[in-house]
Design an enzyme around this catalytic site. Structure first.
Site, mmCIF file in Angstrom:
data_model
loop_
_atom_site.group_PDB
_atom_site.id
_atom_site.type_symbol
_atom_site.label_atom_id
_atom_site.label_comp_id
_atom_site.label_asym_id
_atom_site.label_seq_id
_atom_site.Cartn_x
_atom_site.Cartn_y
_atom_site.Cartn_z
ATOM 1 C CD GLU A 84 2.166 0.237 -5.352
ATOM 2 O OE1 GLU A 84 1.024 -0.050 -5.738
ATOM 3 O OE2 GLU A 84 2.624 1.397 -5.382
ATOM 4 C CG HIS A 93 -4.911 0.516 -1.251
ATOM 5 N ND1 HIS A 93 -3.686 -0.115 -1.132
ATOM 6 C CD2 HIS A 93 -4.664 1.713 -1.818
ATOM 7 C CE1 HIS A 93 -2.744 0.680 -1.610
ATOM 8 N NE2 HIS A 93 -3.311 1.800 -2.029
#
Ligand code: GLC
Ligand code: MG
Length: 551
Positions: free
Chosen positions: A276, A337
């Site tokens: 990420e 999310h």
């Protein structure tokens, strides 16, 4: 890896993580089997047949480990356990078995940058200045004038330094106060986290998505971050984004850490390391590492961040393609999310166009649960906000709760997610926007995704073919994908008005393999291509040049 990418002899030369589609599950919100209002592992098991039907190859679970839930699992207090809310280790082993028996893969979330403040490592570390684990975290004295060690801020608001009364020092937390950052320069910390990775890899998982990979190492001198003069639009009232994070993130030494993680991953067969990373493309691609021995896939979040403008997106696609190292495999993400859902950002009609983009660009696509049925962000009343980012800055409308609401399975109570009150409220439209209704309706978003994923899977041009840009203007983006003699022309109309395209090269005639307009599927098209507003076309090219006159 090198072989896989230079050898074009056949599809089987590619790894599963290059050809497959990844699906992110936010476990709290997917399916609740035991009626406590929170999704769990047994719930996920009951939905694997659905995911297989949909055409998913790999699931990635956001954290399922023991956690006080200050950041809903991204604050871990035991890296080798399962939170009882989600189930037991036996449930986890069962899940892995069920996933693999369907020829699917499973990734876990690794959160190496910080632990929970309830993790035994931190409890020890904060117990005294001389504790052997003191140096596992980032402790600093106050400045001589009594001030904070530097000007670094927390992503979740306020300063990133928290004063510890008992030992008279500050500790650093890039996120919540309950998420102290580990000191990754300490070899013991490195070994402890590699040991965690080994534990799960030995259990048979297929890899990791590594949380905030670019945060892991900070400047040794802890220099102040410089204030930005040009703010990114939309960040004006978030103090964190008013500083360039040049010393608190993306330090050169982080690549040594990523390399270590990769070396361990490579000791196992066919595992993947995803990072990420929110950085500009030229920095993002450095995370593939020297000789491509870094992350297999540094997450490419451009489609989450760019304004929905065809020319900016077309330029970003080509810049990204052009920046990849020789053996770097691309990837694309449309939702997660942490960000507003695609259907809320661009609307439900454009979300279909976005789906075609995600699933026809070159590289591994990652889908976010619920986007396949067109779920939107759900408005959460102020007193129901639970996300720390929302709770700490209620006036900014940056809570991540709206994109984390329960999956909508059917029109029963709580959308079939749970027998009891879910931890976050369910969307008002769940009675009609749900999996069961979508599967019955050939015009639904879900049926569209199903067709699109099937087409992508059956056509090598779409999952391993070359990419070449054709055209873009202020309405459309057009590009080719090709494998051997199979060529597809993809045309995306990012506007609501009709659009027109007459390709001047490599296209004369084709057949529409897929369109967002159901009625046009299997229709032939000549060199003058027309598009409805909000339409995306995947055209199988049948003739590249006009027939020679007289033949
Ligand atoms: C990552 C996660 C996010 C979390 C943060 C801190 O950005 O995706 O949900 O809050 O890291 O762990
Ligand atoms: Mg439950």
């Amino acid at each position: 890896m090198e072989n896989a990418l230079t050898n074009t002899a056949g599809q089987s030369d590619y790894f599963w993580w290059q050809t497959g589609t990844i699906y992110q599950i936010y476990p709290r919100s997917f399916c609740d089997s035991d009626g406590d209002g929170v999704g769990d592992l047994q719930g996920i098991i009951t939905k694997l047949d659905y995911l297989q039907w949909l055409g998913i190859d790999c699931i990635w679970l956001s954290p399922i480990f023991p956690s006080p839930m200050a950041d809903f699992g991204y604050d871990i207090s035991d890296y080798k356990g399962i939170h009882p809310l989600f189930g037991t280790m036996a449930d986890f082993d069962e899940l892995v078995g069920e996933v693999h028996s369907r020829n699917m893969k499973i990734l876990l979330d690794l959160v190496p940058n910080h632990t929970s403040d309830q993790h035994p490592w931190f409890i020890e570390s904060r117990s005294s200045r001389t504790n052997p684990k003191r140096d596992w975290y980032l402790w600093q004295d106050a400045r001589e004038d009594g001030g904070l060690p530097n000007n670094w801020l927390s992503v979740f608001g306020g300063p990133a330094w928290e004063w510890d009364e008992a030992t008279g020092q500050y500790y650093y937390h890039a996120f919540a106060v309950q998420q102290p950052d580990l000191n990754w320069r300490n070899p013991e910390v490195q070994q402890a986290m590699l040991d965690v990775m080994r534990f799960w890899l030995e259990k048979g998982i297929d890899g990791f998505r590594v949380d905030v990979m670019w945060h892991m190492i900070k400047d040794l001198q802890l220099r102040d971050n410089p204030a930005l003069t040009n703010l990114l639009p939309g960040t004006e009232n978030r103090p964190y984004y008013q500083f360039a994070q040049v010393y608190s993130t993306d330090q050169p030494e982080v690549h040594d850490i990523v390399r270590m993680m990769r070396a361990l991953t490579d000791k196992f067969d066919q595992r993947v390391l995803i990072g990420e990373i929110y950085l500009p493309v030229e920095k993002l691609v450095t995370y593939y590492g020297h000789d491509s021995k870094g992350a297999h896939l540094p997450f490419n979040f451009q489609l989450l961040q760019l304004p929905w403008e065809p020319m900016s997106i077309a330029m970003a696609i080509d810049t990204y393609e052009g920046s990849l190292p020789a053996s770097g495999w691309p990837n694309w993400v449309l939702g997660n999310h942490d960000k507003p859902r695609i259907a809320s950002r661009v609307g439900r009609d454009q979300a279909r166009v976005a789906a075609v983009m995600l699933l026809t660009l070159r590289g591994t696509p990652t889908l976010y649960y619920g986007d396949e049925i067109g779920m939107r962000d759900v408005p959460i009343p102020k007193h129901e906000i639970v996300d720390p980012q929302g709770v700490n800055m209620p006036e900014l409308n940056i809570s991540r709760d709206p994109a984390r609401t329960p999956m909508q399975w059917n029109s029963q109570i709580n959308a079939g997610f749970s027998r009891r009150k879910p931890w976050l409220r369910v969307a008002d439209d769940a009675g009609r926007i749900n999996v069961e209704a979508g599967q019955k309706d050939p015009y639904s978003m879900l049926s569209f995704y199903h067709r699109l994923l099937a087409l992508r899977k059956s056509e090598p041009a779409l999952h391993i073919g070359t990419y070449s840009p054709l055209y873009s203007d202020n309405q459309i983006i057009a590009y080719f994908r090709q494998y051997e003699n199979d060529r597809f022309l993809i045309v995306l109309n990012l506007s609501h008005r009709p659009a027109y395209l007459t390709p001047r090269q490599d296209f004369h005639e084709g057949k529409i393999a897929l369109s967002t307009e159901y009625e046009r599927i299997r229709i032939k098209t000549g060199p003058d291509i027309t598009l409805n507003g909000d339409e995306a076309l995947v055209i199988r090219v049948t003739q590249t040049t006009p027939p020679t006159p007289g033949l």
